[in-house]
Design a protein around this motif. Sequence first.
Motif: not given
Length: 206
Positions: A16-30, A35-47
């Motif tokens: 029953s406890l394994l079914c309990f999930e909690s998210t660390a942060l609310p998913a922000p708007s996309t 092109h800006k999201r792609t650039g940021a994603t590439d930055f995250i991948k590189a980092s």
Amino acid sequence: MERVPRATIISVLLFSLLCFESTALPAPSTHQPVHKRTGATDFIKASCSATRYPALCVQSLSVYARAIRKSSKQLAQAALSVSLGRARSASAYVSKMSGAKGMRPRDHAAMKDCVENMGDSIDRLARSIRELGRTGRARSGSFLWHVSNVQTWVSAALTDENTCMDGFAGPAMSRNVRAAVRRRVVNVAQVTSNALALVNRYAKRP
């Protein structure tokens, strides 16, 4: 009435406890240009390539690309926030498990110690987030002071998480209990390790 075996009670609780999930942060708007999201994603991948768990790093942080953009500071802040959220979730999970009826004394003691360790980890991660927010001009004395504090506290938080897991080592511990706890705390330790690597990267490349 037939008495339910203690092992069955614990197994049901674990499920029953394994079914309990909690998210660390609310998913922000996309809602952002592609092109800006792609650039940021590439930055995250590189980092994230500099972290110990790059796939987990990208998976946990890419959804915050809009907020992170190409900022090493925002990336480190997001990583710390993810770690804090998962640490809180794991602590609540272990705390709830520690109250299970029929748990063996050794398992219960390890649970209590883990809750204490995770509480310390949560406190240090929260302090790290606040401290990172105080960093000002790069390479100034103030910048180096605040970043050094963050590095120290995140490293200590990672030690707390590993100490929690160490408490469940050995054949005397219940395998079901050990597996349930490790599943959560190992994930917390991995994202904390990644957060520390990204803080270290920010310290070198603010």
